[in-house]
Design a protein around this motif. Structure first.
Motif: not given
Length: 99
Positions: A43-47
């Motif tokens: 998720n591109g570093g998203s949480l």
């Protein structure tokens, strides 16, 4: 491999069950994030699961240790109330009271 952490995390379905069915007010885990390392990288570093928890007014306790020594049922985990003012995090001391 390629800088991706291989840490475990909560699935959306598990969190949804705990929140909606079990009506938990907090979630605790040993890792630094609610999401797995692979999920965060995907998720591109998203949480997304961490933000899901926060959107439901559920707080989390991160970097807990010795959870393997706490029985799956019958225990109580007590935490001191954190000091929130100007905090970038919320370190607490957690104590498990075993049956």
């Amino acid at each position: 491999e390629q800088g991706v952490q291989h840490t475990p995390g909560w699935s959306h379905e598990a969190l949804e069950y705990l929140i909606e069915e079990r009506q938990v007010k907090a979630v605790g885990h040993e890792t630094l994030d609610t999401d797995s390392g692979v999920s965060a990288a995907k998720n591109g570093g998203s949480l997304p699961e961490e933000y899901y928890l926060l959107s439901k007014d559920i707080y989390q306790l991160e970097v807990l240790n010795n959870l393997d020594q706490v029985p799956a049922t019958g225990s109580l985990i007590s935490i001191a109330f954190p000091h929130w003012e100007k905090a970038s995090g919320s370190p607490v001391r957690a104590i498990a009271i075993l049956p």
